[in-house]
Design a protein around this motif. Structure first.
Motif, PDB file in Angstrom:
ATOM      1  N   UNK A 308      -1.816 -48.383 -67.764  1.00 61.13           N
ATOM      2  CA  UNK A 308      -3.133 -48.658 -66.642  1.00 61.13           C
ATOM      3  C   UNK A 308      -2.770 -50.219 -65.703  1.00 61.13           C
ATOM      4  N   UNK A 309      -2.566 -50.909 -66.309  1.00 65.40           N
ATOM      5  CA  UNK A 309      -2.545 -52.596 -65.602  1.00 65.40           C
ATOM      6  C   UNK A 309      -1.081 -52.820 -65.007  1.00 65.40           C
ATOM      7  N   UNK A 310      -0.062 -51.119 -64.702  1.00 65.88           N
ATOM      8  CA  UNK A 310       1.191 -51.695 -63.736  1.00 65.88           C
ATOM      9  C   UNK A 310       0.957 -52.414 -62.306  1.00 65.88           C
ATOM     10  N   UNK A 311       1.585 -52.554 -61.578  1.00 68.03           N
ATOM     11  CA  UNK A 311       1.854 -53.410 -60.409  1.00 68.03           C
ATOM     12  C   UNK A 311       0.519 -53.941 -59.833  1.00 68.03           C
ATOM     13  N   UNK A 312       0.150 -54.622 -61.447  1.00 69.90           N
ATOM     14  CA  UNK A 312      -0.399 -56.072 -61.044  1.00 69.90           C
ATOM     15  C   UNK A 312      -0.066 -57.358 -60.766  1.00 69.90           C
ATOM     16  N   UNK A 313       0.110 -58.701 -60.040  1.00 71.16           N
ATOM     17  CA  UNK A 313       0.439 -59.798 -60.339  1.00 71.16           C
ATOM     18  C   UNK A 313       0.064 -60.257 -62.048  1.00 71.16           C
ATOM     19  N   UNK A 314       0.252 -61.211 -61.955  1.00 67.89           N
ATOM     20  CA  UNK A 314       0.562 -61.872 -63.622  1.00 67.89           C
ATOM     21  C   UNK A 314      -0.828 -62.254 -63.703  1.00 67.89           C
ATOM     22  N   UNK A 315      -1.473 -62.844 -62.638  1.00 65.30           N
ATOM     23  CA  UNK A 315      -2.847 -63.701 -62.924  1.00 65.30           C
ATOM     24  C   UNK A 315      -3.439 -62.247 -63.133  1.00 65.30           C
ATOM     25  N   UNK A 316      -4.082 -61.301 -61.984  1.00 64.40           N
ATOM     26  CA  UNK A 316      -4.682 -59.994 -61.836  1.00 64.40           C
ATOM     27  C   UNK A 316      -3.984 -59.004 -63.429  1.00 64.40           C
ATOM     28  N   UNK A 317      -3.189 -59.108 -64.034  1.00 64.42           N
ATOM     29  CA  UNK A 317      -3.146 -58.276 -65.101  1.00 64.42           C
ATOM     30  C   UNK A 317      -3.493 -59.523 -66.496  1.00 64.42           C
ATOM     31  N   UNK A 318      -3.863 -60.520 -66.203  1.00 63.84           N
ATOM     32  CA  UNK A 318      -3.882 -61.593 -67.422  1.00 63.84           C
ATOM     33  C   UNK A 318      -5.956 -61.562 -67.122  1.00 63.84           C
ATOM     34  N   UNK A 319      -6.163 -61.047 -65.694  1.00 64.52           N
ATOM     35  CA  UNK A 319      -8.002 -61.005 -66.093  1.00 64.52           C
ATOM     36  C   UNK A 319      -8.553 -59.292 -66.240  1.00 64.52           C
ATOM     37  N   UNK A 320      -7.679 -58.602 -66.109  1.00 68.96           N
ATOM     38  CA  UNK A 320      -8.103 -57.348 -66.776  1.00 68.96           C
ATOM     39  C   UNK A 320      -7.998 -56.935 -68.201  1.00 68.96           C
ATOM     40  N   UNK A 321      -6.627 -57.702 -68.780  1.00 68.37           N
ATOM     41  CA  UNK A 321      -6.334 -57.514 -70.525  1.00 68.37           C
ATOM     42  C   UNK A 321      -7.131 -58.020 -70.920  1.00 68.37           C
ATOM     43  N   UNK A 322      -7.715 -59.374 -70.677  1.00 67.88           N
ATOM     44  CA  UNK A 322      -9.157 -60.240 -71.013  1.00 67.88           C
ATOM     45  C   UNK A 322      -9.665 -59.748 -71.189  1.00 67.88           C
ATOM     46  N   UNK A 323     -10.443 -58.709 -70.052  1.00 63.30           N
ATOM     47  CA  UNK A 323     -11.824 -58.552 -69.618  1.00 63.30           C
ATOM     48  C   UNK A 323     -11.735 -57.210 -70.698  1.00 63.30           C
ATOM     49  N   UNK A 324     -10.707 -56.274 -71.097  1.00 61.52           N
ATOM     50  CA  UNK A 324     -10.786 -55.343 -71.959  1.00 61.52           C
ATOM     51  C   UNK A 324     -10.552 -56.150 -72.931  1.00 61.52           C
ATOM     52  N   UNK A 325      -9.823 -56.758 -73.643  1.00 60.77           N
ATOM     53  CA  UNK A 325      -9.954 -56.988 -74.827  1.00 60.77           C
ATOM     54  C   UNK A 325     -11.269 -57.676 -75.160  1.00 60.77           C
ATOM     55  N   UNK A 326     -12.241 -58.328 -73.852  1.00 61.68           N
ATOM     56  CA  UNK A 326     -13.829 -58.172 -74.361  1.00 61.68           C
ATOM     57  C   UNK A 326     -14.527 -57.161 -74.473  1.00 61.68           C
ATOM     58  N   UNK A 327     -14.719 -56.364 -73.909  1.00 57.67           N
ATOM     59  CA  UNK A 327     -15.145 -55.507 -74.030  1.00 57.67           C
ATOM     60  C   UNK A 327     -15.015 -54.321 -75.308  1.00 57.67           C
ATOM     61  N   UNK A 328     -13.561 -54.091 -75.851  1.00 59.01           N
ATOM     62  CA  UNK A 328     -13.416 -53.488 -77.245  1.00 59.01           C
ATOM     63  C   UNK A 328     -13.999 -54.185 -77.865  1.00 59.01           C
ATOM     64  N   UNK A 329     -14.357 -55.536 -78.134  1.00 60.55           N
ATOM     65  CA  UNK A 329     -14.343 -56.424 -78.893  1.00 60.55           C
ATOM     66  C   UNK A 329     -13.584 -56.913 -80.037  1.00 60.55           C
TER      67      UNK A 329
END
Length: 784
Positions: A308-329
């Motif tokens: 689900x995090x494909x075709x993202x720049x490094x910074x975009x992927x970093x932001x989205x994955x950190x956000x998901x890690x935060x959401x799932x606790x």
């Protein structure tokens, strides 16, 4: 016959007239002369990347010219080639900006056409600055690294190395700059400590259900994690070694492995190994035989492996994955840290590591012999040799030489459409496989007649590293090559020792089994007045051209020599350049004074003590200049000549002999004064000529000879009257005492301090200066 100099000031406008005279007389023309030893300069071809041309670079090339002029005056046959570097990424970037286009969105043929002419105006300006500075190089035959001839030689050397089995193709993790969209070599990377976030992530232990906290600066590569490592001496995690953890979000099982590269003091002491977060990841993947997950594509974006995090720049992927890690606790915490990060030296953006297929030049096998050869090169100064040795000690992989760019020397390979075998042409031609048919009919492996041309280009250092071969006409003119190769000296900046100097050593040794030069001359950086590095973003770059036009080339050149001690950084400012103008004014005034007298070439039978003393000082100056010129450290002669001329010869000696030089009643002592003053000044001019070629030429041809000063030989040590230099301080101290006393004495007639010409009594010349008594009495108008 001496031409009396009437002009009261040196006029820099004369420099252009002198330039035209040199050109018409072709005094710097090089040709093979077996009776003289060749001195060949592997001149760095400057890159016309924008305006203004850096003042430090102008100073650098002025000093390279001093090397050439010094060597000619030492009797060598000097080859001083001039080239312009026009290959690679900087010209592509400049073309994109100039024409407001994007390379990847422009027809390749059209883009290359624009690149070929984008730098013409900058190149013309750079060549003009060089000529204005008095650079005595071969401008009639200056070369370009993007010429067909230069590129053909690059391709020929590649084909030769291919035949020697020194080139191979491999798919392996490589440094990649997403901004430049190409592979880059280790030597093109610098490291900067920049702010980033250290992310603490909880992984679940499969065997126990407990969790382990992993600390990472690359959470965007979570999907490419293939192992977790802990230090085998870290007692906190000994029970977890060889167990397994579940990668959050992506639900993959990875093994927890003991590995000494995990630092207990960094973060949690637990590290995830991804393909590829850094060079340590690459080493561990190789060491443990881990299976690579391709995480980034050639555009620097995440691949399909990221889900689900494909075709993202490094910074975009970093932001989205950190956000998901935060959401799932399971985001334990975030920590702001300063992190040492690899940066592309051209784009100044972070470098990624991506697995790509590239061609490699073998270099690892040459490291040991190159270390031995490095110790045979004379470095000026010697301490900069350590930069090369440190780089040789750091080489861990072979050199990837293919780049995914347009404007560069094309890789001369056609692939068989049937068996994919790489077919190479014969050496000698210039080939463009991306648009041309191969110069052969059949595949050398299977006989197929259809081919696909390679569309990549070479690393520009593959081109630049053959400059010693190109300028000596390698494979083109054997007589010329045998006379001029190996070259003599490589002048360059210290910032490209690990690239241009090293790659030239490697390539030329692979091709000729010899070092390309015996000496390396390394200059420091030109800094601003505050000692900071100049950059356009800071707005502190100084344009040398207005200063050269305002003060003249000789003033600029003398500043460059007197300001920068060899190998050290030096500060640049107009104020500092102005001080050089004052010295040249002093030189001119001395020449104007001495042009009033005939030149006496033969030493008189009797020399006055003052004349013998100054010749002793001159002898020491010649020795000092010889030391500096022999090591190409122009700081030594520049400051030595200025100190002698201004503070000894002009301030003391000329004042001491003015009475005698005008005294026709005692012709013997007059001839002694005229001979000695002319001997000293003519020697000063010859010693100064490599540094200030224009003013010395004008004064020399007006006073001493119609033949150019640059065709003279460097003065040889005199070894005369050195014992009299012990009086120098006594003379200077005595003169200063008299001058100060006159300034402090009020005239009965004028009510003002005495002038230096006024008579003064009650001063006794000390016995130690009896040798010089008559000159000192006349000089100071002493009554006693």
């Amino acid at each position: 016959m001496v031409l009396r100099i009437e002009a009261k000031l040196w006029n820099p406008a004369l420099e252009n007239i002198i330039l035209q005279k040199w050109a018409s007389n072709a005094i710097y023309k090089f040709s093979i002369d077996e009776s003289r030893k060749a001195f060949v300069i592997d001149t760095p071809p400057p890159y016309p990347s924008g305006r203004p041309w850096h003042i430090g670079a102008a100073a650098h090339y002025s000093q390279i010219d001093m090397i050439a002029r010094t060597s000619r005056m030492m009797g060598y046959n000097v080859l001083f080639p001039i080239g312009i570097d026009r290959n690679g990424l900087p010209v592509e970037i400049y073309t994109e900006k100039k024409y407001k286009i994007v390379m990847r969105k422009t027809d390749r043929e059209k883009f290359l056409e624009l690149c070929a002419h984008a730098l013409d105006d900058l190149e013309d300006e750079m060549i003009q600055i060089m000529k204005t500075l008095g650079i005595s190089g071969n401008f009639e035959e200056y070369y370009r690294t993007d010429s067909k001839e230069f590129r053909a030689l690059t391709q020929s050397t590649f084909i030769y190395l291919w035949k020697q089995n020194l080139i191979y193709r491999a798919n392996r993790p490589n440094n990649y700059c997403p901004q430049c969209a190409t592979t880059i070599a280790d030597a093109e990377i610098s490291y900067e400590t920049i702010p980033t976030k250290l992310i603490y992530i909880r992984f679940r232990i499969i065997e126990t259900g407990d969790s382990i906290v992993v600390a990472s600066t690359r959470p965007e590569l979570l999907f490419a994690c293939q192992s977790i490592i802990v230090n085998p001496k870290d007692e906190r995690y000994l029970t977890l070694i060889d167990k397994h953890a579940l990668v959050p979000i992506f639900d993959r099982e990875v093994k927890i492995i003991a590995h000494p590269s995990a630092k207990p003091e960094f973060g949690s002491g637990v590290v995830m190994v991804c393909s590829y977060g850094d060079e340590n990841d690459v080493r561990i993947f190789r060491e443990l035989g881990l299976k690579e997950i391709v995480s980034l594509d050639e555009n620097g974006r995440t691949t399909s492996a990221a889900g689900a995090y494909a075709n993202l720049s490094v910074n975009q992927a970093r932001t989205k994955i950190i956000e998901e890690l935060r959401n799932i606790g399971i985001l334990e915490k975030e920590e702001n840290i300063m992190h040492r990060t690899p940066i592309c030296e051209r784009s100044r953006t972070p470098v990624e590591i991506i697995s790509l297929e590239d061609y490699y030049v073998k270099q690892i096998n040459y490291v040991s012999i190159l270390k031995e050869l490095a110790n045979k090169i004379t470095f000026h100064p010697d301490r900069h040799k350590q930069i090369l040795l440190d780089w040789l000690n750091s080489i861990a992989i072979d050199w990837p030489v293919t780049r995914r760019r347009f404007y560069g020397t094309e890789v001369p390979i056609w692939y068989c459409n049937n068996c994919k075998y790489p077919n190479l042409p014969d050496e000698g031609g210039y080939y463009r496989p991306w648009k041309e048919k191969p110069p052969f009919e059949k595949c050398s492996s299977c006989g197929c007649t259809e081919f696909i041309g390679e569309d990549r280009t070479f690393d520009t250092w593959l081109d630049s590293s053959i400059t010693p071969l190109f300028i000596t006409k390698y494979k083109n003119n054997s007589q010329f090559y045998n006379y001029t190769y190996p070259t003599t000296i490589r002048p360059q900046g210290k910032d490209i020792i690990r690239t241009w100097l090293y790659y030239t050593m490697l390539r030329c040794f692979q091709l000729t089994s010899r070092l390309p030069w015996s000496d390396a001359w390394i200059m420091g950086y030109g800094l601003d007045e505050k000692g900071e590095k100049m950059s356009k973003s800071k707005g502190n770059v100084i344009d040398p051209l207005p200063l050269i036009r305002k003060y003249g080339a000789d003033v600029f050149r003398f500043w460059a020599a007197a300001e920068s001690n060899l190998g050290y950084d030096f500060r640049c400012s107009e104020q500092r350049i102005t001080t050089a103008k004052n010295f040249l004014s002093k030189i001119w005034n001395i020449g104007r004074f001495l042009s009033s007298f005939d030149v006496i070439l033969e030493m008189p039978a009797t020399l006055a003590a003052s004349d013998r003393w100054i010749i002793g000082e001159l002898s020491q100056l010649i020795d000092k200049c010889k030391e500096g010129y022999s090591n190409f450290n122009f700081f030594i002669p520049a400051n030595g000549i200025r100190e002698f001329t201004w503070n000894v010869f002009a301030a003391h000696y000329i004042e001491m002999i003015k009475g005698r030089i005008y005294d026709t009643a005692d012709q013997s002592m007059q001839r002694s004064a005229i001979f000695t003053s002319q001997k000293c000044f003519s020697t000063i001019l010859v010693l100064l000529a490599p540094i200030c070629p224009f003013i010395t030429e004008e004064l020399w041809t007006k006073i001493y000879s119609a033949e150019s000063i640059h065709l003279q030989q460097m003065p040889q040590p005199l070894d005369h009257y050195g014992e009299l230099t012990k009086y120098t301080k006594l003379i200077m101290d005595f003169n200063s005492m008299v001058w100060n006393k006159k300034k402090a004495t009020i005239s009965d007639e004028t009510g003002k301090p005495l002038s230096l010409k006024d008579s003064i009594g009650s001063i006794i010349i000390p016995p130690d200066l009896d040798l010089f008594k008559e000159d000192l009495k006349t000089m100071h108008n002493l009554k006693s």
